[in-house]
Design a protein around this motif. Structure first.
Motif, PDB file in Angstrom:
ATOM      1  N   ILE A   1       0.858  -1.183   0.000  1.00  0.00           N
ATOM      2  CA  ILE A   1       0.000   0.000   0.000  1.00  0.00           C
ATOM      3  C   ILE A   1       0.896   1.235   0.000  1.00  0.00           C
ATOM      4  O   ILE A   1       1.826   1.333   0.798  1.00  0.00           O
ATOM      5  N   THR A   2       0.612   2.152  -0.890  1.00  0.00           N
ATOM      6  CA  THR A   2       1.416   3.369  -1.002  1.00  0.00           C
ATOM      7  C   THR A   2       0.696   4.553  -0.366  1.00  0.00           C
ATOM      8  O   THR A   2      -0.464   4.456   0.033  1.00  0.00           O
ATOM      9  N   ASP A   3       1.411   5.668  -0.292  1.00  0.00           N
ATOM     10  CA  ASP A   3       0.853   6.936   0.203  1.00  0.00           C
ATOM     11  C   ASP A   3       0.363   6.847   1.647  1.00  0.00           C
ATOM     12  O   ASP A   3      -0.570   7.564   2.034  1.00  0.00           O
ATOM     13  N   ILE A   4       0.969   5.969   2.447  1.00  0.00           N
ATOM     14  CA  ILE A   4       0.694   5.974   3.879  1.00  0.00           C
ATOM     15  C   ILE A   4       1.476   7.136   4.485  1.00  0.00           C
ATOM     16  O   ILE A   4       2.668   7.275   4.206  1.00  0.00           O
ATOM     17  N   PRO A   5       0.840   7.981   5.261  1.00  0.00           N
ATOM     18  CA  PRO A   5       1.527   9.160   5.799  1.00  0.00           C
ATOM     19  C   PRO A   5       2.863   8.807   6.458  1.00  0.00           C
ATOM     20  O   PRO A   5       2.928   7.900   7.296  1.00  0.00           O
ATOM     21  N   GLN A   6       3.919   9.485   6.032  1.00  0.00           N
ATOM     22  CA  GLN A   6       5.280   9.363   6.549  1.00  0.00           C
ATOM     23  C   GLN A   6       5.962   8.034   6.205  1.00  0.00           C
ATOM     24  O   GLN A   6       7.081   7.783   6.643  1.00  0.00           O
ATOM     25  N   LEU A   7       5.288   7.187   5.421  1.00  0.00           N
ATOM     26  CA  LEU A   7       5.888   5.889   5.069  1.00  0.00           C
ATOM     27  C   LEU A   7       6.195   5.799   3.572  1.00  0.00           C
ATOM     28  O   LEU A   7       6.487   4.738   3.049  1.00  0.00           O
ATOM     29  N   GLN A   8       6.164   6.939   2.891  1.00  0.00           N
ATOM     30  CA  GLN A   8       6.345   6.934   1.438  1.00  0.00           C
ATOM     31  C   GLN A   8       7.757   6.534   1.010  1.00  0.00           C
ATOM     32  O   GLN A   8       7.984   6.254  -0.176  1.00  0.00           O
ATOM     33  N   ALA A   9       8.701   6.501   1.935  1.00  0.00           N
ATOM     34  CA  ALA A   9      10.075   6.127   1.585  1.00  0.00           C
ATOM     35  C   ALA A   9      10.147   4.725   0.997  1.00  0.00           C
ATOM     36  O   ALA A   9      11.092   4.402   0.264  1.00  0.00           O
ATOM     37  N   TYR A  10       9.160   3.883   1.293  1.00  0.00           N
ATOM     38  CA  TYR A  10       9.166   2.513   0.783  1.00  0.00           C
ATOM     39  C   TYR A  10       8.220   2.319  -0.401  1.00  0.00           C
ATOM     40  O   TYR A  10       8.057   1.195  -0.887  1.00  0.00           O
ATOM     41  N   ASP A  11       7.618   3.393  -0.893  1.00  0.00           N
ATOM     42  CA  ASP A  11       6.654   3.265  -1.983  1.00  0.00           C
ATOM     43  C   ASP A  11       7.277   2.728  -3.264  1.00  0.00           C
ATOM     44  O   ASP A  11       6.580   2.210  -4.139  1.00  0.00           O
TER      45      ASP A  11
ATOM     46  N   ASP B   1      -2.158   2.549  -7.757  1.00  0.00           N
ATOM     47  CA  ASP B   1      -3.062   1.405  -7.836  1.00  0.00           C
ATOM     48  C   ASP B   1      -3.479   0.913  -6.453  1.00  0.00           C
ATOM     49  O   ASP B   1      -4.562   0.347  -6.285  1.00  0.00           O
ATOM     50  N   THR B   2      -2.604   1.106  -5.459  1.00  0.00           N
ATOM     51  CA  THR B   2      -2.919   0.725  -4.082  1.00  0.00           C
ATOM     52  C   THR B   2      -2.648   1.911  -3.159  1.00  0.00           C
ATOM     53  O   THR B   2      -2.155   1.741  -2.050  1.00  0.00           O
ATOM     54  N   SER B   3      -2.985   3.091  -3.622  1.00  0.00           N
ATOM     55  CA  SER B   3      -2.727   4.310  -2.852  1.00  0.00           C
ATOM     56  C   SER B   3      -3.746   4.475  -1.733  1.00  0.00           C
ATOM     57  O   SER B   3      -4.947   4.609  -1.990  1.00  0.00           O
TER      58      SER B   3
END
Length: 579
Positions: free
Chosen positions: A220-230, A238-240
């Protein structure tokens, strides 16, 4: 740039955010309510079960109690899976206790009661994640550190880390394995800090990649503050979480109802509509120069078009109508939403059902509505949509005849561009050619379609020049299977005569039979079907039923013929869905 929703677009989702080590690698504090919402929203991102590391479930039980409780509910409902390399709860707990014997303060959940049951959907993997991480470290040259730290510090890490990994075969590979090395060997604070951050991310990336490979998944992308692993995701929108949160929150649908919606047989259709909206938003955001000032970006557009939409009631039918309405409004404002087209879903086959009269359409809709959810669409082409787990089905209506605006050739040509079907079945009413052997209401299945309009005429005779073109072998086989079980009427298989003429003459029918003795009946549209289908290399067949004999015509038997034709077609489609 059309986005195809193929199999990669419906991959399983791996819950990487439950990894405590990963969160700590970027100093992220994940609150329980946010984690719960991410899990809930993720159910709408894929048709496949999401999955998590079984150890992450345990390790999140203290920090994220509401989330882990929800995950266990999903497990009971067979919606989620947990991956581990152990075969029982006892084996798992014992291995964790050995692994973290020297780190009990950090992993207290393995030394006290945490989760009492194994779970319904625990998948056993081959190999140990710790062994895989050990292999990754031994093969690594640490080039990602070279420009971040001093040469002396780099030489220490490059020389000492492999020795440390080889020397400790029992401990888990976490950042704490390197505490003593960093404290004793690296005196420079900046270098120590950079090494710690880089090693944390290296461990988390390799750990996550191991699970992505195991489950053929994405994150899952665009998780607040976790975008470093996107960057580990296959498609960033697609899984934002950001996109799906915006879309799903528009309906004000309570999260308590999400599991019920996920388990509903109609969920796949809702999934595809949401997927089209999400991908449209992503496309629009990527081409920001196309975005109109009034809504700034794709998320703003969806909020804009939803302003006057009535909030849905607490059922999936209302949700489908609500989001389908939003999608169609978005398409009218931004053509880019049209690029995420109805047929580009999950790599499935597409069937087009074609009718001509209002009576035929009425019975087609009745038959399909008895078996599936049918949605009316009016985006740029009037049609009806049925999405099943294994096939996308569209119903369209042409006008009578072969040529002219709205007739079969023009309508099917436009449908080819829009739906790109794999199969076409034309149904409806036809005239019978053999009243001695046939009955009103009998089903006619074309083995060949003959265009009788193409002919040579001289002073003494008419010489037919139209081809007899064979229909799809596959569709013939499936229709034959339906015919074996069919008891509602007679079934006749043979040559269908087709042309522009609205036939109401016994002499004309006799002339056709003289020119082609094998005809079993005829219509005004099938020649258009076979022309377009052959030109586009698409499987097609005609399945109609007898309403008259081509003379002394009345409308009294059209209802029976349309009913039998569409009933036969729906039975054939059900067999196709079983393949």
């Amino acid at each position: 740039m059309a986005i195809l929703m193929n199999k990669r677009n419906s991959e399983s989702i791996y819950y990487h955010f439950l990894d405590r080590e990963l969160r700590e690698s970027i100093k992220l504090t994940l609150f329980d309510d946010l984690a719960l919402d991410i899990v809930a929203k993720s159910m709408f991102m894929s048709l496949r079960p999401p999955y998590a590391s079984y150890s992450h479930l345990w390790e999140s039980n203290i920090e994220l109690p509401k989330t882990t409780t929800y995950l266990r509910q999903l497990d009971i409902c067979d919606i989620v899976q947990f991956f581990t390399n152990h075969r029982s709860l006892e084996d798992f707990v014992l291995s964790r206790q050995i692994l973290y014997a020297n780190d009990q303060n950090r992993y207290p959940m393995y030394f006290h009661d945490s989760i009492s049951s194994w779970g319904n959907n625990v998948i056993t993997l081959n190999g140990s994640t710790t062994d895989l991480l050990r292999k990754n470290f031994l093969e690594e040259k640490f080039d990602f550190l070279r420009e971040k730290i001093s040469t002396s510090a780099f030489d220490i890490i490059k020389g000492q880390v492999p020795l440390l990994i080889l020397g400790d075969q029992k401990s888990a590979i976490t950042i704490h394995l390197f505490d003593k090395l960093l404290n004793e060997k690296i005196s420079d604070y900046h270098s120590k800090r950079q090494i710690e951050l880089s090693l944390r991310m290296f461990i988390s990336e390799k750990y996550t990649q191991r699970y992505l490979n195991a489950g053929n998944g994405t994150i899952i992308t665009d998780i607040p503050q976790l975008q470093a692993y996107d960057f580990l995701a296959n498609n960033k929108w697609d899984t934002s979480y950001k996109i799906y949160k915006k879309i799903l929150d528009l309906s004000c649908f309570p999260i308590e109802k999400y599991i019920e919606i996920k388990l509903d047989p109609m969920f796949p259709e809702l999934y595809y509509i949401l997927k089209k909206i999400a991908n449209g938003i992503g496309l629009l955001n990527e081409q920001s120069n196309l975005v109109r000032a009034r809504y700034n970006n794709g998320l703003g557009l969806i909020e804009y078009v939803s302003t006057n939409s009535t909030k849905p009631a607490l059922n999936i039918t209302d949700l489908l109508f609500y989001y389908d309405n939003i999608l169609n409004k978005a398409r009218r404002l931004e053509p880019i939403f049209m690029e995420v087209s109805p047929m580009d879903v999950n790599g499935k086959k597409t069937l087009l059902v074609v009718v001509t009269t209002i009576t035929e359409l009425r019975y087609a809709l009745k038959m399909f509505r008895d078996e599936f959810t049918v949605n009316e669409r009016t985006d740029d082409f009037g049609y009806y949509s049925i999405i099943t787990l294994s096939m996308n089905i569209y119903i369209i209506k042409s006008q009578m005849g072969l040529t002219g605006p709205g007739a079969s050739i023009m309508t099917l040509s436009k449908a080819m561009d829009k739906f790109k079907p794999d199969y076409i079945i034309m149904g409806g009413i036809a005239f019978g050619a053999n009243p001695d052997k046939q009955k009103i209401g009998d089903v006619l299945i074309a083995s060949q379609i003959w265009n009788y309009e193409i002919k040579k005429v001289n002073e003494t005779k008419i010489i037919p020049r139209g081809d007899k073109t064979q229909v799809s072998t596959y569709l013939r086989q499936i229709s034959d299977m339906t015919a074996v079980d069919w008891t509602s009427s007679g079934v006749h298989i043979g040559v269908i005569a087709s042309g522009e003429t609205l036939v109401n003459s016994k002499d004309f029918i006799n002339t056709l039979k003289e020119q082609e003795s094998e005809i079993i009946g005829g219509d005004m549209e099938s020649a258009g079907l076979i022309t377009v289908a052959i030109g586009n290399q698409v499987d097609c067949i005609m399945v109609k039923a007898i309403c008259d004999w081509g003379y002394d015509k009345t409308d009294e038997n059209q209802e029976l013929a349309a009913f039998n034709s569409m009933k036969f077609i729906i039975e054939t489609v059900k067999k196709m869905l079983q393949v």
